[in-house]
Write a protein that holds these residues in place. Structure first.
Motif, PDB file in Angstrom:
ATOM      1  N   GLN A 281      35.468  15.272  96.350  1.00 17.74           N
ATOM      2  CA  GLN A 281      36.528  14.563  95.651  1.00 17.74           C
ATOM      3  C   GLN A 281      37.322  13.658  96.592  1.00 17.74           C
ATOM      4  O   GLN A 281      37.670  12.537  96.229  1.00 17.74           O
ATOM      5  N   THR A 282      37.597  14.119  97.816  1.00 18.19           N
ATOM      6  CA  THR A 282      38.450  13.364  98.732  1.00 18.19           C
ATOM      7  C   THR A 282      37.677  12.501  99.708  1.00 18.19           C
ATOM      8  O   THR A 282      38.273  11.627 100.335  1.00 18.19           O
TER       9      THR A 282
ATOM     10  N   SER B 271      44.808  23.681  98.784  1.00 18.24           N
ATOM     11  CA  SER B 271      45.233  22.806  97.694  1.00 18.24           C
ATOM     12  C   SER B 271      44.851  21.372  98.002  1.00 18.24           C
ATOM     13  O   SER B 271      44.752  20.962  99.163  1.00 18.24           O
ATOM     14  N   LEU B 272      44.633  20.625  96.964  1.00 17.52           N
ATOM     15  CA  LEU B 272      44.251  19.227  97.101  1.00 17.52           C
ATOM     16  C   LEU B 272      45.404  18.410  97.695  1.00 17.52           C
ATOM     17  O   LEU B 272      45.173  17.479  98.463  1.00 17.52           O
TER      18      LEU B 272
ATOM     19  N   ILE C 192      36.409  19.837  96.950  1.00 14.23           N
ATOM     20  CA  ILE C 192      37.426  19.037  97.638  1.00 14.23           C
ATOM     21  C   ILE C 192      36.753  18.039  98.571  1.00 14.23           C
ATOM     22  O   ILE C 192      37.188  16.893  98.685  1.00 14.23           O
TER      23      ILE C 192
ATOM     24  N   GLN D 169      45.190  16.008 100.864  1.00 14.09           N
ATOM     25  CA  GLN D 169      45.530  14.598 100.672  1.00 14.09           C
ATOM     26  C   GLN D 169      46.597  14.152 101.651  1.00 14.09           C
ATOM     27  O   GLN D 169      46.540  13.040 102.180  1.00 14.09           O
TER      28      GLN D 169
END
Length: 162
Positions: free
Chosen positions: A77-78, A37-38, A74, A42
């Motif tokens: 994105q991160t 999961s993001l 991911i 995070q």
């Protein structure tokens, strides 16, 4: 030639061994361990970015990142690869953290490259499947321009009208 054909019994065919049927397992919640999961990533990023985080806590965060199956989406994105690479450069004196960061960055680069190769192959395959006639009309020229924007590898194979 003979006028009549005499039919005789055929010899029996040898029996084939029956292969066992493949049984597919139903997906369970236990299979979701591979899904990352993001929020989890995070949380680990926040822990890594914090300057006050002590070395044992950094090692734990890096170990948990190593256990996760992080997708390319991911990663992009991160920007976690850049963060871990920065930690690697910042803490060169600590060999264990440096090696673990290096290992993670290499692992993620490989994941990214494999995904990029897959996408390039898919784009080439799609570009090869395009084939249309091109003439001098405005419609045909517009079609070529559209294809150039949609297909990253250039214009697909073109045929001239006769």
């Amino acid at each position: 030639m003979d006028r009549f054909v005499i039919k005789t019994k055929r010899p029996p065919k040898p029996k084939r061994e029956e292969k066992p049927l493949k049984r597919f397992k139903q997906a369970t919640i236990g299979d979701l361990k591979k899904v990352t999961s993001l929020k989890k990533v995070q949380m680990l990023i926040d822990q890594l970015k914090d300057e006050r985080t002590k070395i044992p806590n950094l090692l734990e965060a890096l170990k948990s990142l190593d256990k996760l199956h992080i997708s390319v989406e991911i990663l992009l994105q991160t920007k976690i690869g850049a963060i871990v690479n920065g930690i690697k450069k910042r803490l060169r004196e600590n060999v264990e953290i440096h090696n673990r960061c290096k290992k993670l960055v290499h692992k993620w680069r490989e994941v990214y490259r494999c995904n990029k190769v897959r996408q390039d192959h898919k784009a080439k395959k799609e570009a090869a499947s395009f084939e249309f006639d091109v003439g001098d009309s405005r419609r045909d020229r517009a079609l070529v321009i559209i294809c150039r924007t949609l297909v990253p590898n250039g214009v697909p194979q073109l045929k001239n009208r006769v």
